[in-house]
Design a protein around this motif. Structure first.
Motif, mmCIF file in Angstrom:
data_model
loop_
_atom_site.group_PDB
_atom_site.id
_atom_site.type_symbol
_atom_site.label_atom_id
_atom_site.label_comp_id
_atom_site.label_asym_id
_atom_site.label_seq_id
_atom_site.Cartn_x
_atom_site.Cartn_y
_atom_site.Cartn_z
ATOM 1 N N ASN A 179 0.818 -1.214 0.000
ATOM 2 C CA ASN A 179 0.000 0.000 0.000
ATOM 3 C C ASN A 179 0.853 1.265 0.000
ATOM 4 N N GLY A 210 -1.045 -0.536 -6.361
ATOM 5 C CA GLY A 210 -2.091 -0.930 -7.302
ATOM 6 C C GLY A 210 -1.943 -0.284 -8.669
ATOM 7 N N ARG A 211 -1.508 0.973 -8.686
ATOM 8 C CA ARG A 211 -1.427 1.644 -9.991
ATOM 9 C C ARG A 211 -0.344 1.030 -10.888
ATOM 10 N N MET A 214 -1.383 -1.880 -13.989
ATOM 11 C CA MET A 214 -1.634 -1.523 -15.381
ATOM 12 C C MET A 214 -0.472 -0.751 -15.999
ATOM 13 N N GLU A 215 0.297 -0.052 -15.174
ATOM 14 C CA GLU A 215 1.467 0.649 -15.701
ATOM 15 C C GLU A 215 2.528 -0.358 -16.151
ATOM 16 N N THR A 234 -10.974 -6.983 -10.014
ATOM 17 C CA THR A 234 -11.208 -5.539 -10.153
ATOM 18 C C THR A 234 -10.861 -5.096 -11.574
ATOM 19 N N MET A 238 -13.536 -3.722 -14.291
ATOM 20 C CA MET A 238 -13.392 -2.384 -14.846
ATOM 21 C C MET A 238 -13.304 -2.453 -16.367
ATOM 22 N N VAL A 241 -16.858 -2.860 -17.663
ATOM 23 C CA VAL A 241 -17.681 -1.641 -17.576
ATOM 24 C C VAL A 241 -17.235 -0.613 -18.622
ATOM 25 N N PHE A 270 -6.213 -1.620 -29.456
ATOM 26 C CA PHE A 270 -6.043 -1.423 -28.017
ATOM 27 C C PHE A 270 -6.809 -2.488 -27.242
ATOM 28 N N VAL B 213 -16.715 -3.937 -7.725
ATOM 29 C CA VAL B 213 -16.333 -2.545 -7.465
ATOM 30 C C VAL B 213 -16.907 -1.649 -8.561
ATOM 31 N N MET B 214 -16.568 -1.943 -9.805
ATOM 32 C CA MET B 214 -17.019 -1.109 -10.916
ATOM 33 C C MET B 214 -18.459 -1.404 -11.321
ATOM 34 N N ASN B 229 -6.615 0.047 -0.293
ATOM 35 C CA ASN B 229 -5.628 0.879 -0.973
ATOM 36 C C ASN B 229 -5.218 0.259 -2.310
ATOM 37 N N VAL B 230 -5.051 -1.058 -2.322
ATOM 38 C CA VAL B 230 -4.694 -1.747 -3.571
ATOM 39 C C VAL B 230 -5.824 -1.587 -4.599
ATOM 40 N N ILE B 231 -7.061 -1.751 -4.172
ATOM 41 C CA ILE B 231 -8.206 -1.592 -5.085
ATOM 42 C C ILE B 231 -8.233 -0.173 -5.650
ATOM 43 N N LYS B 233 -5.965 2.132 -5.936
ATOM 44 C CA LYS B 233 -4.870 2.485 -6.839
ATOM 45 C C LYS B 233 -4.893 1.660 -8.126
ATOM 46 N N THR B 234 -5.398 0.430 -8.047
ATOM 47 C CA THR B 234 -5.537 -0.374 -9.269
ATOM 48 C C THR B 234 -6.534 0.305 -10.208
ATOM 49 N N VAL B 235 -7.657 0.754 -9.644
ATOM 50 C CA VAL B 235 -8.683 1.426 -10.443
ATOM 51 C C VAL B 235 -8.133 2.731 -11.026
ATOM 52 N N GLU B 236 -7.456 3.513 -10.196
ATOM 53 C CA GLU B 236 -6.863 4.766 -10.676
ATOM 54 C C GLU B 236 -5.876 4.523 -11.807
ATOM 55 N N GLY B 237 -5.011 3.526 -11.604
ATOM 56 C CA GLY B 237 -3.990 3.222 -12.601
ATOM 57 C C GLY B 237 -4.595 2.761 -13.907
ATOM 58 N N MET B 238 -5.629 1.934 -13.813
ATOM 59 C CA MET B 238 -6.265 1.423 -15.022
ATOM 60 C C MET B 238 -6.970 2.562 -15.753
ATOM 61 N N GLY B 239 -7.642 3.436 -15.010
ATOM 62 C CA GLY B 239 -8.294 4.587 -15.613
ATOM 63 C C GLY B 239 -7.293 5.422 -16.384
ATOM 64 N N HIS B 240 -6.124 5.611 -15.793
ATOM 65 C CA HIS B 240 -5.078 6.413 -16.418
ATOM 66 C C HIS B 240 -4.605 5.775 -17.724
ATOM 67 N N VAL B 241 -4.310 4.481 -17.675
ATOM 68 C CA VAL B 241 -3.796 3.786 -18.866
ATOM 69 C C VAL B 241 -4.840 3.778 -19.981
ATOM 70 N N VAL B 242 -6.094 3.473 -19.627
ATOM 71 C CA VAL B 242 -7.151 3.428 -20.642
ATOM 72 C C VAL B 242 -7.326 4.812 -21.263
#
Lengths: 335, 335
Positions: A179, A210-211, A214-215, A234, A238, A241, A270, B213-214, B229-231, B233-242
């Protein structure tokens, strides 16, 4: 090389495994043993043209559904397709096995029938996840909860060997899911695991967050199976969705449909890099012989990818190297 | 109502908090106390037109950076903006406080200065996440690791009160984050928590998984702060990459740029529903007075949302209701 497939498991069985098997014997130079109800599989196969000596059928007239208690079902249902497949693998009748069925039942078959490699405390499910920097491994993705630091270290070692051999990554980086990035961050488990990973025979780059999933910050992400399962689902949820929504936006009107034509190529490319079907199944690492879990919703394309992966798993001697590395650890400990 | 803002914390401080404060006093009918270096804040404010009696400055000439050990920094740096803000909140000089700075320092200030509500074992960070069914709460999103079952139950109760009062959801559903839906699934923590949640004064719907979650299956997702925290940041990171990739696809050529024009409206709408800036900050639930953590990368729009949320937090008496419910639990236990 012979790949044993539980042809009755998964949402699209037996159609998807059978279609994939036909393609695999033609294109991958492997032989396939389909395990399941003979009549059903014969009928399914009759629609295809393929070299008959390359696909055989092993009869199993029972299945383990998704609602059964896995370990109990594996012990009681001797004729379930996954149990028959695991026994054949154990007896050397094939070189690897693949199932799209009940995950728990496959894990239990791997553990109870195929058996653990000496020194491996707990085999782990290793999933390849798409990332901005290509496929990365999440291990454990759900086989074990309440892990100990030693488990996470072994996951990191086994995952590194797989990524090096099967995905040809020279010195795979290992990140410890936590974390926070700093060494002091984490829960009890990761704090105790950190110094062990520093001294383990892996390319450890420290805590990741977590970020980083995907990075694509690390080639191998090691974590407890509870956390890994939450991450995996997760990401899947995502993806679902986002893709549903984007689809909805593009098909809203004639106007948006025209717009879609202009960008469809790029979006499809993509989508393909984010498509789990491209990455094959999830290897169970730590068993004596190669066991692979295909996604329950696998279509024939996904099953084919998993067969391809099973072939690489066997060819690149992942298991021999795990045996060498893990027993090496044991000797050091005892010596 | 007076909202105290740590105006020196976050990536866009002091510009974003100051701009948001100006907008808030005009549109939300609140007063704002900006905490930070007086000269800097005066200069920043001089560019705006606003009712002068509605924004005041409280001087604090120190800050706690993201690299400091939070609890230690809070104890030692008496003049840090977040510490000054927390002391003002404690002393009743404002009704709520908001910081975009170091998360750990804000948590420590909440715990050590503002103080826990009697009976609350551990305050928790509660984040609103976008989902297919609107914003849902993830609690704990990272304040606590190695939680006990009683902690998760209290998180569920506090989160439910917040969602009912601030988001006007009549009977918020509570899901326990696990690695499978069935009651028997989970790690030691969630298995022990499940029966407690069944008997708790919340609308418990059972275990949920990462994909929920989503999907937005539950209004309140309760979990250990490590997992949360892992969830998050995983969601944030995936949003960023997508979003980076989709942007890249649309700007690739003149051809794709034309296509983008046709679908931009729909995509922007969708992006907006997935935008954390719309959802304000993350309330710290369980402290005696309202403490809100804004995202470190908050722009003035995000800070404004967080001020709006702070106002609702105060207005809807979330804390009184937590006091009532948690001390109610204590009495039952002792009685």
């Amino acid at each position: 090389m012979k790949i044993i497939i539980d042809a009755m498991g998964g949402d699209h069985a037996p159609h998807a495994p059978v279609e994939a098997a036909v393609k695999a014997v033609k294109e991958l130079g492997v032989e396939i043993i389909l395990v399941g109800v003979t009549d059903v599989l014969k009928k399914e196969l009759s629609g295809y043209d393929y070299p008959k000596d390359k696909i055989s059928i092993a009869h199993a007239d029972d299945v383990i559904s998704n609602h059964e208690e896995p370990a109990k079902a594996v012990r009681n249902k001797k004729n379930a397709s996954v149990v028959v497949a695991a026994n054949m693998l154990k007896n050397g009748e094939g070189d690897a096995m693949l199932s799209m069925g009940n995950t728990g039942a496959l894990l239990a078959s791997g553990l109870l029938i195929v058996g653990r490699i000496k020194g491996v405390l707990r085999p782990a499910l290793a999933t390849l996840l798409p990332s901005a920097k290509g496929p990365k491994m999440l291990i454990d993705a759900g086989a074990n909860t309440n892990c100990k630091p030693e488990n996470l270290v072994q996951f990191a070692i086994m995952g590194s060997i797989y990524m090096k051999n099967v995905l040809a990554i020279e010195s795979p980086t290992v990140g410890l899911m936590s974390n926070g990035e700093e060494e002091g961050k984490g829960d009890e488990l990761t704090k105790e695991t950190f110094p062990l990973l520093k001294n383990a025979p892996v390319n450890f780059i420290g805590n990741i967050e977590g970020r980083d999933v995907m990075e694509g910050t690390a080639d191998v992400i090691t974590c407890d199976g509870f956390v890994g399962n939450v991450i995996l689902k997760t990401v899947e949820g995502m993806g679902h969705v986002v893709s549903q929504n984007v689809k909805g936006i593009f098909t809203k009107s004639l106007f948006t449909k025209i717009g879609a034509l202009f960008v469809m190529n790029g979006l499809n490319e993509f989508k393909q890099t984010m498509d789990y079907r491209e990455y094959g199944g999830a290897p169970l690492l730590g068993t004596k012989r190669p066991v692979i879990k295909g996604h329950g919703s696998s279509d024939s394309k996904a099953v084919f990818s998993a067969i391809y992966q099973a072939k690489k798993f066997v060819e690149t001697n992942v298991i021999d190297e795990i045996v060498k590395n893990i027993s090496g650890m044991e000797e050091k400990k005892n010596g």
